[in-house]
Design an enzyme around this catalytic site. Structure first.
Site, PDB file in Angstrom:
ATOM      1  N   THR A  66      15.015  27.329   3.760  1.00  0.00           N
ATOM      2  CA  THR A  66      14.614  26.099   3.087  1.00  0.00           C
ATOM      3  C   THR A  66      14.972  26.120   1.603  1.00  0.00           C
ATOM      4  OG1 THR A  66      12.799  25.853   4.640  1.00  0.00           O
ATOM      5  CG2 THR A  66      12.631  24.610   2.581  1.00  0.00           C
ATOM      6  N   CYS A  67      14.599  27.197   0.926  1.00  0.00           N
ATOM      7  CA  CYS A  67      14.728  27.232  -0.535  1.00  0.00           C
ATOM      8  C   CYS A  67      16.164  26.977  -0.974  1.00  0.00           C
ATOM      9  CB  CYS A  67      14.235  28.586  -1.050  1.00  0.00           C
ATOM     10  SG  CYS A  67      14.413  28.750  -2.818  1.00  0.00           S
ATOM     11  N   CYS A  83      13.989  24.504  -3.129  1.00  0.00           N
ATOM     12  CA  CYS A  83      13.984  24.806  -4.566  1.00  0.00           C
ATOM     13  C   CYS A  83      15.335  24.602  -5.250  1.00  0.00           C
ATOM     14  CB  CYS A  83      13.586  26.259  -4.826  1.00  0.00           C
ATOM     15  SG  CYS A  83      12.720  27.112  -3.516  1.00  0.00           S
ATOM     16  N   LYS A 140      16.990  21.012  -5.098  1.00  0.00           N
ATOM     17  CA  LYS A 140      16.041  20.161  -5.827  1.00  0.00           C
ATOM     18  C   LYS A 140      16.220  20.319  -7.327  1.00  0.00           C
ATOM     19  CE  LYS A 140      12.415  21.961  -7.043  1.00  0.00           C
ATOM     20  NZ  LYS A 140      11.112  22.277  -6.496  1.00  0.00           N
ATOM     21  N   ALA A 176      15.906  32.449  18.064  1.00  0.00           N
ATOM     22  CA  ALA A 176      15.250  33.564  18.753  1.00  0.00           C
ATOM     23  C   ALA A 176      13.915  33.092  19.313  1.00  0.00           C
ATOM     24  CB  ALA A 176      15.021  34.716  17.780  1.00  0.00           C
ATOM     25  N   GLY A 190       1.600  12.557  -3.301  1.00  0.00           N
ATOM     26  CA  GLY A 190       1.503  12.949  -4.709  1.00  0.00           C
ATOM     27  C   GLY A 190       1.461  14.452  -4.901  1.00  0.00           C
ATOM     28  N   TYR A 200       3.620  18.284  -5.000  1.00  0.00           N
ATOM     29  CA  TYR A 200       4.699  18.620  -5.926  1.00  0.00           C
ATOM     30  C   TYR A 200       6.055  18.062  -5.474  1.00  0.00           C
ATOM     31  CZ  TYR A 200       6.657  22.623  -3.316  1.00  0.00           C
ATOM     32  OH  TYR A 200       7.286  23.415  -2.397  1.00  0.00           O
ATOM     33  N   ILE A 201       6.277  17.981  -4.162  1.00  0.00           N
ATOM     34  CA  ILE A 201       7.588  17.489  -3.708  1.00  0.00           C
ATOM     35  C   ILE A 201       7.725  15.990  -4.025  1.00  0.00           C
ATOM     36  CG2 ILE A 201       9.039  17.103  -1.667  1.00  0.00           C
ATOM     37  CD1 ILE A 201       7.994  19.799  -0.596  1.00  0.00           C
ATOM     38  N   GLU A 234       8.241  15.578  -7.814  1.00  0.00           N
ATOM     39  CA  GLU A 234       9.570  16.021  -8.251  1.00  0.00           C
ATOM     40  C   GLU A 234      10.644  14.998  -7.866  1.00  0.00           C
ATOM     41  OE1 GLU A 234       8.808  20.845  -8.132  1.00  0.00           O
ATOM     42  OE2 GLU A 234       9.766  19.926  -6.417  1.00  0.00           O
ATOM     43  N   ARG A 238      -2.872   9.187  -2.325  1.00  0.00           N
ATOM     44  CA  ARG A 238      -4.226   8.916  -1.854  1.00  0.00           C
ATOM     45  C   ARG A 238      -5.293   9.107  -2.931  1.00  0.00           C
ATOM     46  NH1 ARG A 238      -6.245   9.560   3.457  1.00  0.00           N
ATOM     47  NH2 ARG A 238      -4.203  10.151   4.218  1.00  0.00           N
ATOM     48  N   ARG A 264      -3.062  17.115  -6.501  1.00  0.00           N
ATOM     49  CA  ARG A 264      -4.392  17.646  -6.159  1.00  0.00           C
ATOM     50  C   ARG A 264      -4.362  19.174  -6.234  1.00  0.00           C
ATOM     51  NH1 ARG A 264      -6.918  18.492  -1.041  1.00  0.00           N
ATOM     52  NH2 ARG A 264      -4.994  17.851  -0.036  1.00  0.00           N
ATOM     53  N   ASP A 323       6.269  31.095   4.719  1.00  0.00           N
ATOM     54  CA  ASP A 323       5.608  29.805   4.965  1.00  0.00           C
ATOM     55  C   ASP A 323       4.977  29.681   6.353  1.00  0.00           C
ATOM     56  OD1 ASP A 323       6.517  29.113   2.471  1.00  0.00           O
ATOM     57  OD2 ASP A 323       7.530  27.274   3.100  1.00  0.00           O
ATOM     58  N   HIS A 368       8.932  31.023 -33.783  1.00  0.00           N
ATOM     59  CA  HIS A 368       8.894  29.723 -34.452  1.00  0.00           C
ATOM     60  C   HIS A 368      10.301  29.183 -34.672  1.00  0.00           C
ATOM     61  CE1 HIS A 368       7.087  26.642 -36.904  1.00  0.00           C
ATOM     62  NE2 HIS A 368       8.004  26.857 -37.836  1.00  0.00           N
ATOM     63  N   GLU A 404       4.892  29.025 -28.936  1.00  0.00           N
ATOM     64  CA  GLU A 404       4.038  29.697 -29.929  1.00  0.00           C
ATOM     65  C   GLU A 404       2.627  29.121 -29.944  1.00  0.00           C
ATOM     66  OE1 GLU A 404       5.035  29.135 -34.166  1.00  0.00           O
ATOM     67  OE2 GLU A 404       6.258  27.417 -33.572  1.00  0.00           O
TER      68      GLU A 404
HETATM   69  C1  LIG Z   1      11.763  20.220  -1.180  1.00  0.00           C
HETATM   70  C2  LIG Z   1      11.206  21.598  -1.410  1.00  0.00           C
HETATM   71  C3  LIG Z   1      11.198  22.132  -2.680  1.00  0.00           C
HETATM   72  C4  LIG Z   1      10.698  23.401  -2.893  1.00  0.00           C
HETATM   73  N1  LIG Z   1      10.696  23.878  -4.169  1.00  0.00           N
HETATM   74  C5  LIG Z   1      10.220  25.116  -4.409  1.00  0.00           C
HETATM   75  C6  LIG Z   1      10.247  25.654  -5.725  1.00  0.00           C
HETATM   76  O1  LIG Z   1      10.683  24.996  -6.664  1.00  0.00           O
HETATM   77  N2  LIG Z   1       9.782  26.907  -5.905  1.00  0.00           N
HETATM   78  C7  LIG Z   1       9.301  27.664  -4.871  1.00  0.00           C
HETATM   79  O2  LIG Z   1       8.901  28.806  -5.096  1.00  0.00           O
HETATM   80  N3  LIG Z   1       9.246  27.176  -3.615  1.00  0.00           N
HETATM   81  C8  LIG Z   1       9.699  25.922  -3.363  1.00  0.00           C
HETATM   82  N4  LIG Z   1       9.682  25.437  -2.085  1.00  0.00           N
HETATM   83  C9  LIG Z   1       9.081  26.266  -1.011  1.00  0.00           C
HETATM   84  C10 LIG Z   1      10.079  27.299  -0.505  1.00  0.00           C
HETATM   85  O3  LIG Z   1      11.265  26.657  -0.119  1.00  0.00           O
HETATM   86  C11 LIG Z   1       9.470  28.062   0.656  1.00  0.00           C
HETATM   87  O4  LIG Z   1       8.235  28.621   0.266  1.00  0.00           O
HETATM   88  C12 LIG Z   1      10.372  29.189   1.134  1.00  0.00           C
HETATM   89  O5  LIG Z   1      11.622  28.692   1.528  1.00  0.00           O
HETATM   90  C13 LIG Z   1       9.711  29.925   2.304  1.00  0.00           C
HETATM   91  O6  LIG Z   1      10.582  30.893   2.819  1.00  0.00           O
HETATM   92  P1  LIG Z   1      10.461  31.341   4.345  1.00  0.00           P
HETATM   93  O7  LIG Z   1      11.473  32.420   4.520  1.00  0.00           O
HETATM   94  O8  LIG Z   1       9.069  31.605   4.697  1.00  0.00           O
HETATM   95  O9  LIG Z   1      10.891  30.060   5.196  1.00  0.00           O
HETATM   96  P2  LIG Z   1      12.263  29.267   5.233  1.00  0.00           P
HETATM   97  O10 LIG Z   1      12.993  29.378   3.961  1.00  0.00           O
HETATM   98  O11 LIG Z   1      11.928  27.913   5.744  1.00  0.00           O
HETATM   99  O12 LIG Z   1      13.129  30.052   6.295  1.00  0.00           O
HETATM  100  C14 LIG Z   1      12.831  30.043   7.657  1.00  0.00           C
HETATM  101  C15 LIG Z   1      14.138  30.111   8.425  1.00  0.00           C
HETATM  102  O13 LIG Z   1      13.859  30.417   9.778  1.00  0.00           O
HETATM  103  C16 LIG Z   1      14.788  29.729  10.590  1.00  0.00           C
HETATM  104  N5  LIG Z   1      14.200  29.657  11.936  1.00  0.00           N
HETATM  105  C17 LIG Z   1      13.084  28.984  12.319  1.00  0.00           C
HETATM  106  N6  LIG Z   1      12.826  29.223  13.618  1.00  0.00           N
HETATM  107  C18 LIG Z   1      13.792  30.058  14.056  1.00  0.00           C
HETATM  108  C19 LIG Z   1      14.058  30.671  15.307  1.00  0.00           C
HETATM  109  N7  LIG Z   1      13.273  30.490  16.363  1.00  0.00           N
HETATM  110  N8  LIG Z   1      15.155  31.473  15.427  1.00  0.00           N
HETATM  111  C20 LIG Z   1      15.977  31.675  14.358  1.00  0.00           C
HETATM  112  N9  LIG Z   1      15.754  31.115  13.142  1.00  0.00           N
HETATM  113  C21 LIG Z   1      14.677  30.332  12.999  1.00  0.00           C
HETATM  114  C22 LIG Z   1      14.945  28.389   9.901  1.00  0.00           C
HETATM  115  O14 LIG Z   1      16.172  27.769  10.263  1.00  0.00           O
HETATM  116  C23 LIG Z   1      14.904  28.789   8.436  1.00  0.00           C
HETATM  117  O15 LIG Z   1      16.185  28.989   7.902  1.00  0.00           O
HETATM  118  C24 LIG Z   1      10.195  24.163  -1.810  1.00  0.00           C
HETATM  119  C25 LIG Z   1      10.202  23.640  -0.517  1.00  0.00           C
HETATM  120  C26 LIG Z   1      10.701  22.372  -0.321  1.00  0.00           C
HETATM  121  C27 LIG Z   1      10.712  21.812   1.073  1.00  0.00           C
END
Ligand SMILES: Cc1cc2nc3c(=O)[nH]c(=O)nc-3n(C[C@H](O)[C@H](O)[C@H](O)COP(=O)(O)OP(=O)(O)OC[C@H]3O[C@@H](n4cnc5c(N)ncnc54)[C@H](O)[C@@H]3O)c2cc1C
Length: 460
Positions: free
Chosen positions: A39-40, A45, A48, A112, A172, A174-175, A178, A195, A201, A299, A431, A436
């Protein structure tokens, strides 16, 4: 195929865990079904932040004129931004994959699923592993209202073919905040619907109030105390009906209404892994699930959904299992940011949280940032320290203003190390900076919490 460790998910958490474990010499397999980096890197992240930069450049062009630059601001080309973003992300995908390969992990580009507690089906290949780590992340959800399918979620926002002229963002958190900054900064009429009376919140109240003012000053139309009722397609338009009976006519409805863990279809029941509150995998302090050889990180555990937390957890599990360095990750005092325009940086307790624990001294300042004395942009920076009245320890630091995320990272170290207000006071400032102010906050604004009186209060 047989492994010491198999990691499901190649996001922030999974890649770090697999890479470090393989580096210790473990036989590691990792499966990713969509894109390396998760995701990141792909839909979170990183893209974004590129889009936030894009939005800020438009404002910087306006501000530069006050400093003598003869800049004519033309239109913004969405296609150029998306192509540049995609190119950089493809580069990052490659880096993630190479890191895994170099560490010696076996790569599977497939989904998997569990067959039993030690066996997985990975895109048709059967693998077994002594230890399995679930790092499958989460995904966004839409509210259960008529026409919700007509709206998008954050995953889609990174691949829009054109920039919407008018956008309604629901949520409302963070996403939502942003993306409101992104779309408004790129020139869209932007509505933000939430809300609560204020956005964000759970964040410190002074920052929430200040942010609402900044969002409005950036031209974002705020709809507090409001929930969406339905979406209808009318020609090319979307009509979003709100609880106050208002109907917003927009080109795009964007639901930033929460995320849920990716557990469906994983076969967790076959492995004896229990699901906890809200569909998250329940873990103990060592990140073990109800099946002792299966761990869950990032996550999918839905505790503090941030990339640095996910990577720290992946690293800790690898260190513990294969590096002979058992350790746990504390989720206390995790610094975090909101890349709103202007951004927020925050670490430690909010004023309300501190007040619930005992008397706390509040130091608060609000000022016009130096550059905007000249640009006249109506922007205020807010900085706030929460100090334990009994021990003088700094319990929280909060900032709304330019560079807040960069500044608060450093304060996170001080707070993690247990710094007192006296330590802050004897630190000499840099400064002229906004930062500061954090070491020159001399006058207590108020005392809150148990037995607090208003003695010593000064206005800001
Ligand atoms: C729009 C947005 C903005 C964000 N901005 C920030 C930020 O600015 N700063 C910050 O710290 N965090 C941010 N985050 C949160 C951050 O992206 C997540 O906390 C982070 O990516 C979590 O990592 P993860 O490895 O747990 O999950 P993920 O990064 O979601 O990785 C999980 C992976 O598992 C794969 N997967 C799922 N099921 C299976 C399966 N059965 N077999 C094989 N693969 C699979 C998925 O395809 C995915 O690639 C943001 C999130 C979003 C949605």
């Amino acid at each position: 195929m047989e492994f010491d460790l198999f990691v499901i998910g190649g996001g922030s958490a999974g890649v770090r865990c697999a890479r470090i474990a393989a580096g210790y010499g473990a036989r590691v397999g990792i499966a990713e079904q969509r894109f390396w980096g998760g995701t990141c890197v792909n839909i979170g992240c990183v893209p974004k932040k590129f889009m936030v930069y894009a939005a800020e450049y438009g404002m910087n062009a306006d501000d530069a004129r006050a400093f003598g630059w003869e800049i004519a601001k033309g239109g913004h080309d969405w296609g150029t931004l998306i192509a540049a973003k995609d190119k950089e992300i493809a580069r990052l995908n490659g880096i993630y994959l190479r890191l895994l390969e170099q560490a010696g992990a076996t790569i599977f580009e497939a989904k998997a699923t569990f067959i039993d507690a030690h066996t997985l089906d990975v895109g048709g290949t059967r693998v077994t592993a002594k230890t399995i780590v679930v790092a499958t992340g989460g995904h966004p959800v839409k509210p259960d209202i008529p026409g919700a399918e007509l709206g998008i979620v954050s995953d889609d926002a990174f691949y829009l073919e054109t920039m919407p002229r008018r956008v309604a963002i629901v949520g409302g958190g963070y996403i939502g905040v942003e993306f409101a900054g992104i779309f408004a900064g790129l020139g869209a009429e932007t509505h933000l619907i939430y809300r609560q009376p204020l956005p964000l919140r759970g964040f410190d109240q002074d920052l929430r109030v200040g942010l609402a003012e900044e969002l409005a000053a950036n031209g974002i139309i705020l709809h507090p105390d409001s929930v969406p009722k339905s979406v209808k397609a009318v020609g090319e338009e979307k009509h979003l009906a709100l609880s106050d009976l208002e109907v917003l006519e927009v080109d795009l409805v964007f639901f930033a209404t929460g995320r849920v863990p990716n557990v469906a279809g994983l076969g967790l029941e076959a492995a004896g892994v229990k699901i906890g509150k809200g569909g998250a995998i329940a873990v103990d302090e060592e990140l073990r699930t109800s099946a002792p050889h299966i761990y869950a990180i990032g996550d999918v555990t839905d505790r503090l959904n941030l990339t640095p937390v996910a990577t720290a957890e992946g690293h800790a599990v690898a260190d513990t299992l294969f590096g002979g360095k058992p350790r746990k990750i504390s989720l206390k005092n995790v610094p975090t940011a909101v890349f709103s325009i202007p951004p927020i940086g925050t670490v430690g307790l909010t004023e309300d949280e501190a007040a619930a624990l005992g008397p706390a001294k509040i130091f608060l300042t609000r000022f016009t940032p130096m550059r905007h004395q000249i640009t006249k942009r109506p922007r205020k920076t807010i900085m706030k320290l929460i100090v334990d009245a009994a021990t003088d320890k700094v319990l929280g630091a909060h900032m709304l203003g330019e560079d807040a995320a960069e500044i608060v990272q450093g304060l996170g170290i001080a707070i993690q190390a247990g710094a007192t207000k006296a330590d802050f006071d004897r630190t000499i400032g840099i400064h002229p900076t906004a930062a500061e102010e954090f070491v020159t906050l001399r006058t207590q604004t108020r005392l809150v919490g148990q037995d607090a009186t208003d003695a010593g209060v000064s206005g800001v």
